[in-house]
Write a protein that holds these residues in place. Structure first.
Motif, short mmCIF file in Angstrom:
data_model
loop_
_atom_site.label_atom_id
_atom_site.label_comp_id
_atom_site.label_asym_id
_atom_site.label_seq_id
_atom_site.Cartn_x
_atom_site.Cartn_y
_atom_site.Cartn_z
N GLY A 194 -12.04 10.52 -13.17
CA GLY A 194 -12.72 10.21 -14.42
C GLY A 194 -13.82 9.18 -14.26
O GLY A 194 -14.53 8.85 -15.21
N LEU A 241 -17.00 8.06 -16.69
CA LEU A 241 -17.10 6.69 -17.20
C LEU A 241 -18.49 6.13 -16.96
O LEU A 241 -19.10 5.55 -17.85
CB LEU A 241 -16.04 5.80 -16.54
CG LEU A 241 -16.09 4.31 -16.92
CD1 LEU A 241 -15.88 4.12 -18.42
CD2 LEU A 241 -15.04 3.53 -16.13
N THR A 282 -5.87 12.07 -16.27
CA THR A 282 -7.28 11.68 -16.26
C THR A 282 -7.96 12.11 -17.56
O THR A 282 -8.74 11.36 -18.14
CB THR A 282 -8.01 12.32 -15.06
OG1 THR A 282 -7.47 11.77 -13.85
CG2 THR A 282 -9.50 12.05 -15.11
N MET A 303 -9.83 9.64 -20.27
CA MET A 303 -11.23 9.83 -20.64
C MET A 303 -11.42 10.01 -22.14
O MET A 303 -12.55 9.94 -22.63
CB MET A 303 -11.82 11.03 -19.89
CG MET A 303 -11.95 10.82 -18.39
SD MET A 303 -12.90 12.13 -17.56
CE MET A 303 -11.87 13.57 -17.84
N TYR A 306 -13.47 7.25 -23.66
CA TYR A 306 -14.85 6.97 -23.23
C TYR A 306 -15.86 7.52 -24.24
O TYR A 306 -15.79 8.69 -24.64
CB TYR A 306 -15.14 7.60 -21.87
CG TYR A 306 -14.22 7.19 -20.75
CD1 TYR A 306 -13.34 6.11 -20.87
CD2 TYR A 306 -14.22 7.89 -19.55
CE1 TYR A 306 -12.50 5.75 -19.83
CE2 TYR A 306 -13.39 7.53 -18.50
CZ TYR A 306 -12.52 6.47 -18.65
OH TYR A 306 -11.69 6.12 -17.62
N PRO A 345 -13.12 15.39 -22.77
CA PRO A 345 -12.34 15.83 -21.60
C PRO A 345 -11.80 17.26 -21.77
O PRO A 345 -11.37 17.66 -22.84
CB PRO A 345 -11.20 14.81 -21.55
CG PRO A 345 -11.08 14.28 -22.93
CD PRO A 345 -12.44 14.36 -23.55
#
Length: 474
Positions: free
Chosen positions: A387, A391, A411, A415, A418, A423
């Motif tokens: 990830g 990021l 992961t 995410m 973010y 994702p």
């Protein structure tokens, strides 16, 4: 239009059922918060199970944030549940008063460190600053105070020292038990309250890993001494996986007027250091009881969006309020309209003082630069194991969505916090480029993109590190 700013909603008695949690997810929640200050362990375990189940059924990755209570210093209880404190009167905070027999003359307290840390003329703020006391004298067991601002004071209210400086450790015995609970639940982020220094984060991470936890550690910034030093703030961010602008206790310690600049600095600093940041506390507080937010709350949420916060958080609004899903809908509407009417490419990349330290970071920054300058590009696609590429992309201002594909469901959930990242779990069965392209096109069509739409793609040709960038046409 896909929103970029994520929404964190706290679960509680008002949002305990599967039906209500489903409505929250459908309304736009990206992260759910389990507040270990309230409720029983079984409550949190059950809510987490519901979230995981509904996430899978609705094909949406929802992160779970476990929030440790921390060393909140409180008064104990009164004989009659509350007292009226009058300005100018004397009131004692003492270790010797019976835990349930406080009165208008004094009340018990939960922590002896309060007495050790306080000096004559120190200002104490009770009940989020509604009651203000000035220390007139002290013994080893009692603080004798003059009431500066009076009012109704009820059981178990919190105590803050104006300007900060209380020495209580960030991790209590209760927190250490709750760390084991968080590991059992498999939370994606574990929030540590009242962080004083980087060592607090490192200890929390050590205990969490020992208990079997795999999530990231989030630092709640709510001590005055932390925001008073940019060096200390950066040191804490450096060892954290995310941070929170915890405006409740922080606002009490530094004062409401100072909070605005502190919030903006914290968001900017966290983003500059590649760290996700949540803005929290009373964002839509009136909607605990009302069906619509105030104009001031609309502006508060919108300003956090304009500051480029990764997420905005709801606390009692969804945990105990009358309209949990309506609050999320209102917040979703505000974030989306604010983003729609804002040119998010505020700082050209060539003017940012970026120092690239790895090939995958270089690819991420290059992809964002290309996407922001190619008018035909509809979004970015990154294939990522950890990830990290997603990021880095999310730290750069853009109006374009970032679709982050990963084999790891953990992961994907990380995410979900973010900014601007959406994702998606990647379950290719072979390594062929043809199959990857076929699956990718199917995903994009489901997202309602059209033929000839262009995307910037990043991936690792060696499957170990992101080192490739290409232009892709649907």
């Amino acid at each position: 239009m896909l929103k970029r700013t994520k929404i964190v909603a706290t679960l509680g008695p008002a949002s305990h059922s599967e039906a209500v949690i489903l409505k929250l997810i459908q309304a736009g929640v990206d992260v759910v918060r389990l507040n270990f200050s309230h409720g029983q362990p079984n409550d949190h375990i059950e809510r987490a199970k519901i979230v995981r189940k509904l996430s899978q059924e609705n094909n949406k990755h929802i992160a779970i944030l476990g929030d440790l209570q921390g060393p909140k210093i409180r008064i104990k209880q009164f004989k009659n549940q509350e007292v009226l404190l009058k300005s100018g009167h004397i009131f004692q905070l003492s270790l010797t008063i019976h835990p349930k027999k406080g009165d208008e003359k004094g009340v018990g307290i939960t922590d002896k460190n309060l007495i050790q840390d306080c000096k004559i003329n120190h200002i104490l703020l009770l009940d989020d600053g509604n009651i203000k006391l000035k220390v007139a004298s002290k013994t080893k067991e009692t603080l004798t105070c003059k009431v500066i601002y009076g009012g109704i004071l009820s059981d178990n209210k919190g105590i803050n020292l104006e300007g900060g400086g209380l020495s209580t450790a960030a991790l209590t015995e209760k927190d250490k038990k709750d760390i084991k609970l968080a590991a059992k639940i498999n939370v994606d982020y574990l929030a540590l309250s009242f962080v004083r220094n980087p060592d607090d984060i490192l200890l929390c991470r050590q205990l969490f890993k020992k208990a079997g936890g795999q999530g990231g550690i989030l630092a709640k910034i709510e001590r005055a001494e932390v925001v008073a030093s940019q060096e200390k703030l950066k040191a804490i961010i450096q060892v954290s996986d995310a941070v929170m602008v915890a405006r409740g206790d922080l606002g009490v310690e530094i004062g409401d007027a100072a909070l605005v600049a502190v919030q903006k600095n914290m968001i900017k600093t966290a983003r500059d250091m590649n760290c996700p940041v949540i803005t929290a506390t009373q964002m839509m507080d009136s909607m605990i009881n009302k069906s619509q937010p105030t104009r001031a709350e609309v502006f508060d949420v919108a300003n956090a969006v304009l500051d480029n916060t990764d997420a905005v958080m709801l606390s009692a609004e969804t945990a105990a309020g009358k309209h949990p899903s309506n609050v999320v809908k209102a917040m979703h509407r505000i974030t989306q309209v604010t983003e729609k009417n804002t040119k998010d490419i505020a700082i050209p990349l060539e003017k940012k003082q970026l120092i690239l330290t790895s090939s995958d970071q270089t690819i991420a920054v290059s992809a964002m630069y290309a996407a922001n300058h190619l008018a035909e590009v509809k979004g970015l696609i990154c294939f990522t194991k950890s990830g990290q590429t997603a990021l880095w992309m999310s730290r750069i201002n853009s109006i374009l969505p970032i679709f982050a594909f990963s084999h790891s469901v953990q992961t994907c959930r990380r995410m979900a916090l973010y900014r601007g990242v959406h994702p998606l779990q990647w379950q290719e069965t072979s390594e062929s480029l043809e199959e990857r392209e076929h699956i990718l096109k199917a995903h994009l069509k489901r997202l309602r993109f059209k033929k000839k739409d262009k995307f910037i793609i990043t991936f690792g040709s060696t499957h170990k590190i992101t080192n490739t960038l290409q232009l892709f046409e649907l």
